[in-house]
Motif scaffolding. Structure first.
Motif, mmCIF file in Angstrom:
data_model
loop_
_atom_site.group_PDB
_atom_site.id
_atom_site.type_symbol
_atom_site.label_atom_id
_atom_site.label_comp_id
_atom_site.label_asym_id
_atom_site.label_seq_id
_atom_site.Cartn_x
_atom_site.Cartn_y
_atom_site.Cartn_z
ATOM 1 N N ASP A 60 0.914 -1.173 -0.136
ATOM 2 C CA ASP A 60 0.052 0.035 0.041
ATOM 3 C C ASP A 60 1.006 1.239 -0.132
ATOM 4 N N GLY A 61 0.503 2.421 -0.588
ATOM 5 C CA GLY A 61 1.326 3.661 -0.714
ATOM 6 C C GLY A 61 0.712 4.730 -1.515
ATOM 7 N N LYS A 62 1.307 5.757 -1.759
ATOM 8 C CA LYS A 62 0.899 6.844 -2.458
ATOM 9 C C LYS A 62 2.018 7.206 -3.645
ATOM 10 N N VAL A 63 1.598 7.307 -4.738
ATOM 11 C CA VAL A 63 2.481 7.531 -5.920
ATOM 12 C C VAL A 63 3.112 9.048 -5.696
ATOM 13 N N ILE A 64 4.343 9.242 -5.777
ATOM 14 C CA ILE A 64 4.992 10.369 -5.461
ATOM 15 C C ILE A 64 5.533 11.007 -6.650
ATOM 16 N N ASP A 65 5.844 10.075 -7.805
ATOM 17 C CA ASP A 65 6.384 10.644 -9.230
ATOM 18 C C ASP A 65 6.080 9.467 -10.127
ATOM 19 N N VAL A 66 5.765 10.245 -11.309
ATOM 20 C CA VAL A 66 5.641 9.398 -12.470
ATOM 21 C C VAL A 66 6.449 10.319 -13.708
ATOM 22 N N ASP A 125 15.780 9.258 -20.176
ATOM 23 C CA ASP A 125 16.537 8.416 -21.125
ATOM 24 C C ASP A 125 17.075 7.309 -20.600
ATOM 25 N N GLU A 126 17.542 7.270 -19.134
ATOM 26 C CA GLU A 126 18.195 6.091 -18.723
ATOM 27 C C GLU A 126 17.458 4.973 -18.361
ATOM 28 N N LEU A 127 16.210 5.057 -17.794
ATOM 29 C CA LEU A 127 15.324 3.961 -17.556
ATOM 30 C C LEU A 127 14.156 4.056 -18.050
ATOM 31 N N GLY A 128 13.764 4.788 -19.106
ATOM 32 C CA GLY A 128 12.302 4.780 -19.586
ATOM 33 C C GLY A 128 11.337 5.787 -18.597
ATOM 34 N N ILE A 129 9.968 4.971 -18.643
ATOM 35 C CA ILE A 129 8.962 5.342 -17.769
ATOM 36 C C ILE A 129 9.131 4.825 -16.426
ATOM 37 N N THR A 130 9.190 5.798 -15.506
ATOM 38 C CA THR A 130 9.463 5.100 -14.086
ATOM 39 C C THR A 130 8.243 5.913 -13.169
ATOM 40 N N ILE A 131 7.831 5.017 -12.178
ATOM 41 C CA ILE A 131 6.640 5.041 -11.225
ATOM 42 C C ILE A 131 7.486 4.841 -9.812
ATOM 43 N N THR A 132 7.309 5.757 -9.092
ATOM 44 C CA THR A 132 7.949 5.929 -7.753
ATOM 45 C C THR A 132 6.588 6.041 -6.607
ATOM 46 N N ILE A 133 6.665 4.998 -5.726
ATOM 47 C CA ILE A 133 5.531 4.773 -4.666
ATOM 48 C C ILE A 133 6.233 5.091 -3.108
ATOM 49 N N ASP A 134 5.535 5.777 -2.316
ATOM 50 C CA ASP A 134 6.126 5.989 -0.965
ATOM 51 C C ASP A 134 4.922 5.076 -0.300
ATOM 52 N N HIS A 135 5.641 3.987 0.568
ATOM 53 C CA HIS A 135 4.836 3.241 1.427
ATOM 54 C C HIS A 135 4.756 3.603 2.994
ATOM 55 N N GLY A 136 5.376 4.503 3.333
ATOM 56 C CA GLY A 136 5.545 4.991 4.784
ATOM 57 C C GLY A 136 6.669 4.114 5.387
ATOM 58 N N GLY A 150 9.430 4.745 5.893
ATOM 59 C CA GLY A 150 10.627 4.970 5.281
ATOM 60 C C GLY A 150 11.015 3.893 4.080
ATOM 61 N N ILE A 151 9.836 3.516 3.577
ATOM 62 C CA ILE A 151 9.967 2.424 2.481
ATOM 63 C C ILE A 151 9.354 2.871 1.078
ATOM 64 N N ILE A 152 10.201 3.040 0.057
ATOM 65 C CA ILE A 152 9.965 3.374 -1.124
ATOM 66 C C ILE A 152 10.415 2.420 -2.158
ATOM 67 N N SER A 153 9.321 2.386 -3.212
ATOM 68 C CA SER A 153 9.813 1.434 -4.351
ATOM 69 C C SER A 153 9.687 2.070 -5.528
ATOM 70 N N VAL A 190 -2.510 3.940 -3.835
ATOM 71 C CA VAL A 190 -2.858 2.644 -4.359
ATOM 72 C C VAL A 190 -2.738 1.702 -3.359
ATOM 73 N N LYS A 191 -3.486 0.682 -3.549
ATOM 74 C CA LYS A 191 -3.351 -0.625 -2.371
ATOM 75 C C LYS A 191 -2.340 -1.711 -3.139
ATOM 76 N N LYS A 192 -1.963 -2.519 -2.092
ATOM 77 C CA LYS A 192 -0.841 -3.892 -2.569
ATOM 78 C C LYS A 192 -1.577 -4.640 -3.382
ATOM 79 N N GLY A 193 -0.794 -4.704 -4.656
ATOM 80 C CA GLY A 193 -1.197 -5.811 -5.596
ATOM 81 C C GLY A 193 -1.994 -4.952 -6.789
ATOM 82 N N ASP A 194 -2.455 -3.646 -6.452
ATOM 83 C CA ASP A 194 -3.125 -2.922 -7.658
ATOM 84 C C ASP A 194 -2.024 -2.610 -8.877
ATOM 85 N N PRO A 195 -2.653 -2.785 -10.132
ATOM 86 C CA PRO A 195 -2.041 -2.764 -11.321
ATOM 87 C C PRO A 195 -1.381 -1.011 -11.311
#
Length: 286
Positions: free
Chosen positions: A195-201, A205-216, A218-221, A238-243
């Protein structure tokens, strides 16, 4: 005969008058002389008395000065050497004021020491609270990480290498790798691992489309090499498992690797190896 007697009497009266006049004048001067003598004698006596008093006063003053000098010498008798120009020697009042200033300084220093000790104690207590809070936060963090799911099912083709080097076929050089690459079919669904909040989309050029989620806690994916940025937007919960997107083709630094997900996990601001926390059923390429 009568006439002779009369003349004799007249001459006698004249003689007596002259004698009286002369005696009267001489008496005046005599008295005046006596007065002058008395005044002179009195002046001499008074002068002698004044001289004696002056000498006595001078002697007493000298004695007092000597006593004060001895007192000053006694104050500094403990010092073997001193500077004769020192204000503390030439001015005893300065020495007294200096002692009072020292007492005030010692009192201020003692108060400052108390404040310092109190500050140190507060710091220790704060550190202890922070340690407890950090320990509690770490436990909560580990508790959350135990529930993490895989972002996509596939095969790990490149491992985490933050403190070592791995070979990049695209760059044809050895470099660090802050995440893991999971090879999967292009278009396969990529899911939020917690579960978390999308903090960046964003797209780079290095890695293409990137989505960053903050899960609280101190955990970020971070999810890169994605196929689309239209499924979620910045600020979305978003919830855990959401596409959140799909697997895209290789791009940028990882162009030659083909379709895959580049996945990063950040704990307390530092990159960590996701394999330490992901379930074991992710296949690893031998």
């Amino acid at each position: 005969m009568d006439e002779n007697n009369y003349n004799d009497k007249r001459k006698l009266r004249q003689l007596v008058g002259k004698f009286k006049t002369k005696f009267s004048n001489e008496s005046f001067y005599f008295v005046l002389f006596i007065c002058i003598c008395i005044v002179a004698i009195t002046s001499v006596f008074v002068s002698k008395q004044n001289i004696k008093r002056y000498k006595s006063l001078k002697e007493n003053t000298q004695v007092e000065l000597n006593d004060k000098k001895k007192d000053i010498e006694n104050i500094f008798s403990d010092y073997s050497t001193y500077d004769e120009n020192d204000e503390a020697i030439n001015n005893p009042i300065y020495q007294v004021n200096a002692k009072e200033d020292n007492k005030v300084y010692e009192a201020d220093e003692s108060l400052q020491n108390i404040k310092d000790e109190a500050s140190k104690q507060k710091t220790k207590e704060k550190q202890a609270v922070e340690v407890v809070a950090a320990d509690k936060s770490e436990k909560n963090q580990l508790k959350v990480l135990k529930t993490i799911i895989v972002p996509v099912v596939g095969t790990i083709t490149k491992e985490f290498a933050n403190d070592s080097l791995v070979y990049s076929k695209t760059l044809e050089q050895w470099c660090i790798h802050n995440g893991i690459d999971i090879q999967a079919r292009q278009g396969n669904v990529v899911k939020a691992v917690l579960d978390g909040k999308v903090i960046d989309v964003n797209t780079n050029d290095e890695l293409g489309i990137t989505i960053t989620i903050d899960h609280g806690q101190g955990i970020i994916s971070k999810y890169s090499c994605l196929s689309t940025d239209k499924m979620v937007k910045k600020g979305q919960q978003v919830k855990k498992g959401d596409p959140i997107s799909g697997v895209g083709k290789g791009i940028g630094f990882e162009l030659v690797q083909g379709p895959h997900l580049h996945f990063e996990l950040i704990l307390n601001g530092e990159y960590v190896d996701p394999q330490k926390y992901l379930p074991d059923f992710i296949n690893k390429k031998n």
